[in-house]
Design an enzyme around this catalytic site. Structure first.
Site, PDB file in Angstrom:
ATOM      1  N   GLU A 105      67.404  59.356  16.876  1.00  0.00           N
ATOM      2  CA  GLU A 105      67.099  60.528  16.177  1.00  0.00           C
ATOM      3  C   GLU A 105      66.460  61.633  16.980  1.00  0.00           C
ATOM      4  OE1 GLU A 105      64.634  59.689  12.487  1.00  0.00           O
ATOM      5  OE2 GLU A 105      66.398  58.857  11.567  1.00  0.00           O
ATOM      6  N   GLU A 107      70.576  53.866   8.806  1.00  0.00           N
ATOM      7  CA  GLU A 107      69.473  53.923   8.038  1.00  0.00           C
ATOM      8  C   GLU A 107      69.772  54.682   6.746  1.00  0.00           C
ATOM      9  OE1 GLU A 107      65.548  55.333   9.886  1.00  0.00           O
ATOM     10  OE2 GLU A 107      66.308  54.437  11.665  1.00  0.00           O
TER      11      GLU A 107
END
Ligand code: BG6
Length: 476
Positions: free
Chosen positions: A166, A375
């Site tokens: 991320e 995720e």
């Protein structure tokens, strides 16, 4: 047309090292920047620190037994750099290496594909002390050496490697995801400089993974941005937001250059990173093989006047709807805003399964590479009943709708390798301690009291087991 999931579809779930392992400063592990950041947050907000978290370090065999019971065929976890190299450099902590060796061996023995992430926010603290961590370009070589060492240590057992977790979220919430000394915190250009160093580090990791015969994919926190209205100026604002928040990262990973409009905007506002001659060649020589998508929500934007004040992403620290501290604002480019069409979680995250379908379709058309969901999940207050059950129907509904969205995209030809929601078990939220839970397995602890971290199967555990047993055909 695919109306079902392929036989070898990877079903599993995800975690990250500092959020789940515990043993933060024992068994030879050096401190990471997350140990320091979370220690401060524990004092400030009463969240748990990283010393025990879900004690996966000592419970990993039991956890893998539960994963097996659910039918997992994959598990995405992260390797803590400072457990391998406590000082960030070449001095190996054999005990730490052995922990991951055992973890991977146990997964393989249970026919679960190990999918490690090389970096999930937890830079060795020693490197912060040495040269301010990601602020310095020196980190690229250290990361390269670490990645090479880990990849070579586990190359016989690992096919899919997640590189860095991320980057876009690190830019947005940089002091939470990265240690930034106080004196630099108002120098916002550094957000993009850190990201540039990460791009170089990511390219290094891809190089080592390819040399070892593996496949490499970055995990991007991905939220598509919709325009708030059909006004042309809002459409352009959404385009701008997608360029700066999403394609600025993806174009580097899959094309080897920075998104032109986003980079121009950053240059005009003195936010662009310093790029050395040859950097983009390094990106081009080391393109990624797949995208690991971390999808929670979609976002919304509208046009922003040139005289608006610059603001960075806000957050909700309380879990009370509407407690968002603000919205990202880039003058004359875009301003983020709530989407009135969508329901939200208690932490104001929009719930939008169709958004995931949109992401698959849009990105497959643009980049034509396979995906893996690494995720996806619902952060919620879970209640443990007196008879030790957790009736998390809200989580089941959320996951069901996102699996159905995945299936719809696959039926339109999109290649999805696997689905690993967040999270396999309850863990330390990056923003909200243990109040906000994501797991399929309940971990009996609170922020203040680690108790015995006993594992308890939630209703979502039983539901997901049924989903996997039917290979996604039975989502009821
Ligand atoms: C992702 C991170 O951004 O979102 C995870 O990769 C994180 O580490 C997850 O836990 C959920 O965010 P939060 O702040 O609710 O924990």
């Amino acid at each position: 047309m695919t109306d079902h999931f392929p036989k070898d579809f990877l079903w599993g779930a995800s975690t990250s090292a500092y959020q789940v392992e515990g043993a933060a400063t024992t068994h030879g592990k050096g401190q990471s920047q997350q140990d320091i950041i979370n220690d401060e947050r524990a004092k400030q907000f009463g969240f748990a620190d990283t010393s025990i978290t879900s004690d996966h370090y000592h419970h990993f065999k039991e956890d893998i037994r539960l994963f097996k019971e659910m039918g997992f065929t994959s598990y995405r976890f992260s390797i803590a750099w400072s457990r391998i190299f406590p000082n960030g450099d070449h001095q190996v902590n054999e005990e730490g290496l052995d922990f991951y060796r055992q973890l991977i061996r146990e997964l393989k023995a249970n026919d679960i594909e190990p999918i490690p992430t090389l970096y999930h926010y937890d830079l060795p603290w020693a490197l912060v002390e040495k040269y301010n961590g990601w602020l310095s370009r020196d980190v690229v070589q250290d990361f390269s050496d670490y990645a090479k060492f880990v990849v070579n240590a586990f190359k016989d057992d690992v096919k899919y490697w997640i590189t860095i977790n991320e980057q876009s979220i690190i830019v947005q919430y940089w002091t939470q995801k990265c240690y930034v000394p106080k004196q630099y915190q108002d120098q916002n250009q550094l957000r993009y400089q850190i990201n540039h160093h990460m791009n170089l580090a990511q390219a290094e990791a891809v190089k080592h993974i390819h040399a070892a015969g593996g496949l490499a994919g970055p995990a991007l926190g991905y939220a598509p941005v919709y325009a708030r209205t059909s006004k042309p100026e809002d459409q352009i604002a959404a385009l701008n937001a997608n360029d700066l928040r999403n394609f600025y990262y993806l174009d580097v990973y899959f094309r080897g250059y920075y998104n032109v409009a986003a980079l121009n905007y950053l240059k005009q506002h003195h936010l662009a990173p310093e790029i050395a001659v040859g950097d983009e060649d390094r990106f081009k020589e080391n393109l990624s093989d797949f995208l690991a998508i971390n999808y929670y929500d979609s976002q919304c934007a509208h046009a922003c006047p040139p005289d608006a004040e610059h603001a960075w992403s806000g957050y909700n620290l309380t879990g009370k709807k509407g407690d968002m501290s603000g919205f990202e604002t880039h003058p004359d480019f875009y301003q983020m805003c709530p989407n009135p069409e969508l329901r939200t979680t208690d932490w104001d995250w929009a719930i939008d399964p169709i958004g995931l379908e949109f992401v698959y379709r849009d990105l497959y058309t643009r980049y034509h590479m396979p995906f893996m969901v690494t995720e996806n999940g619902l952060g919620a207050y879970d209640e443990l009943t007196a008879d030790e059950q957790v009736h998390d129907t809200y989580r089941i509904d959320y996951l069901r709708d996102h699996i159905a969205a995945t299936q719809r995209a696959m039926s339109m030809g999109v290649e999805v390798l696997g689905y690993m929601p967040w999270s396999a078990l309850d863990l330390l939220s990056t923003s909200n301690g243990y109040k906000k839970r994501y797991g399929l397995i309940y971990v009996d602890r609170t922020d203040a009291d680690p108790k015995d971290c006993r594992r308890i199967k939630k209703d979502s555990f039983h539901w997901y087991k049924k989903v996997i047993a039917s290979n996604g055909a039975d989502l009821r």
